[in-house]
Every structure is written in C-alpha cells, then in structure tokens.
Design a protein around this motif. Structure first.
Motif, PDB file in Angstrom:
ATOM      1  N   HIS A  29       0.800  -1.129  -0.043  1.00 55.88           N
ATOM      2  CA  HIS A  29      -0.105  -0.059   0.002  1.00 55.88           C
ATOM      3  C   HIS A  29       0.768   1.349  -0.040  1.00 55.88           C
ATOM      4  N   PHE A  30       2.077   1.364   0.235  1.00 55.47           N
ATOM      5  CA  PHE A  30       3.091   2.353   0.421  1.00 55.47           C
ATOM      6  C   PHE A  30       3.299   2.596  -1.285  1.00 55.47           C
ATOM      7  N   LEU A  69      -3.842   8.942   8.809  1.00 54.98           N
ATOM      8  CA  LEU A  69      -2.686   9.903   8.760  1.00 54.98           C
ATOM      9  C   LEU A  69      -2.932  10.999   7.797  1.00 54.98           C
ATOM     10  N   GLY A  70      -4.184  11.044   7.719  1.00 46.60           N
ATOM     11  CA  GLY A  70      -4.693  12.066   6.489  1.00 46.60           C
ATOM     12  C   GLY A  70      -4.336  11.601   5.197  1.00 46.60           C
ATOM     13  N   ARG A  71      -3.184  11.412   4.757  1.00 43.93           N
ATOM     14  CA  ARG A  71      -2.669  11.085   3.388  1.00 43.93           C
ATOM     15  C   ARG A  71      -1.859   9.620   3.619  1.00 43.93           C
ATOM     16  N   GLY A  72      -2.283   8.883   4.555  1.00 46.38           N
ATOM     17  CA  GLY A  72      -1.887   7.645   4.806  1.00 46.38           C
ATOM     18  C   GLY A  72      -2.696   6.874   5.747  1.00 46.38           C
ATOM     19  N   VAL A  87       1.663   1.925   7.249  1.00 42.46           N
ATOM     20  CA  VAL A  87       1.640   0.910   6.311  1.00 42.46           C
ATOM     21  C   VAL A  87       1.436   1.844   4.895  1.00 42.46           C
ATOM     22  N   GLN A  88       0.875   3.068   4.980  1.00 43.53           N
ATOM     23  CA  GLN A  88       0.733   3.694   3.691  1.00 43.53           C
ATOM     24  C   GLN A  88       0.682   5.331   4.076  1.00 43.53           C
ATOM     25  N   LEU A 137      -8.165   2.776   2.177  1.00 47.26           N
ATOM     26  CA  LEU A 137      -7.715   1.751   2.651  1.00 47.26           C
ATOM     27  C   LEU A 137      -7.868   1.632   4.201  1.00 47.26           C
ATOM     28  N   ARG A 138      -7.979   2.778   4.906  1.00 45.37           N
ATOM     29  CA  ARG A 138      -8.316   2.663   6.340  1.00 45.37           C
ATOM     30  C   ARG A 138      -9.555   1.990   6.465  1.00 45.37           C
ATOM     31  N   ALA A 139     -10.616   2.123   5.996  1.00 45.26           N
ATOM     32  CA  ALA A 139     -12.208   1.675   5.945  1.00 45.26           C
ATOM     33  C   ALA A 139     -11.849  -0.096   5.658  1.00 45.26           C
TER      34      ALA A 139
END
Length: 176
Positions: free
Chosen positions: A35-36, A85-88, A127-128, A139-141
């Motif tokens: 995912h990164f 993380l906002g953008r991750g 992780v991203q 991705l968080r969801a």
C-alpha cells in the motif's frame, strides 16, 4: 547482541526505533509493500521512537539502548486500531512498557530533542503514506472492516543513521 557501526565524525541525524519480531515484522511489512507508493517506500515496516537525535550522541544512544534492553523482557504491545494519517494509514500501538522506555530515553536526551520528538508520543506503524486522501480513507476503511486488536511482539531497540534514503544501522540491541 549489540551491533555498533558508523563513520567517524558522522553528521547524519539518528533515528531510534523498536524492532518488530519476525512474524509481526512480516505482517506489517507485507501491508507496507502492498500500500505504500513504491517510489517512496525506501524503508521496511518500523516503529519509530525518535525521529532525529544528534549525531554526536551516537555513543550515548548506544549505551542507553543497551541499558534498556539488557536482561529485560520484551515490552508487551498491542495493535489497537487502524488510524488515519490524513494522506496515509497506520496501526496504533499501545504499550505502557514501551511508553516507559521511550519516556526514560526522552528524559535522558531532553536537551537534544527536536520539537517533533519533544511532543507526546503516539506509537504507530505506518503502512501507507503520501497518497491522495481518498486512497488513504479507502484503505483505512478496508483494514478497519475486519480488524481485531492483536498482540505485537517487539524484539529490541535500534539506532539508525538517516542520510535521506534507507536508514543505515548504527546499533541494534535485543531484549533479554
């Protein structure tokens, strides 16, 4: 086991991290690789304690990490949730024992901490990062949908030289 490496008169800042035991390292690293953004992913999965300690403190940092690990059982830790993380995306890590280790190290290096390292610590494993906010939310969801808190095994502490790319090992200290 302790490893100490570096260059004489090194001017690179030092990063301190907790080392993940192999099974947990593999779990988080697989997610990071998946995912990164590949062009930005120059590191394996990690749990950073300090982002920037001064290079002149290298010998003292190595001594401090040795004192925190020698004859000490690994801290218990728990991945307690998936956070934005906002953008991750990262996994929140809870560990009163690791918090205490970081607190003692922060006190020891108090006059040398950057503003980023002087604020209260929120342990996490990223992780991203550096993606569009929509991609991070998706991705968080997805990760949160089937997430259950899980223990995370820590194997030691390490110090790394930061030279703008992959970190270079300065010192590694295993618990126990």
């Amino acid at each position: 086991m302790t490893q100490l490496a570096g260059r004489s008169g090194d001017a690179a800042p030092i990063i301190v991290s907790a080392l993940l035991a192999p099974g947990d390292f593999d779990f988080f690293n697989r997610l990071r690789r998946a995912h990164f953004p590949p062009e930005r992913n120059v590191l394996d999965a990690h749990l950073t304690l300090f982002h920037h300690l001064p290079p002149g403190a290298a010998p003292e940092i190595a001594r401090a990490l040795a004192q925190e690990t020698r004859g000490v059982s690994p801290p218990r830790a728990l991945a307690s949730g998936v956070i934005s993380l906002g953008r991750g995306v990262a996994f929140r890590i809870l560990s009163a024992e690791l918090d205490a280790v970081r607190g003692r190290l922060a006190a020891r290096f108090a006059g040398q901490l950057t503003p980023q390292d002087a604020v209260p610590w929120r342990a996490h494993i990223t992780v991203q990062n550096k993606v569009a906010p929509e991609a991070a939310r998706a991705l968080r969801a997805a990760l949160a949908a089937d997430f259950s808190p899980r223990p995370v095994a820590l194997s030691g502490l390490a110090a790394w030289w930061y030279r703008g790319g992959p970190w270079e090992l300065l010192a590694r200290h295993r618990f126990g």
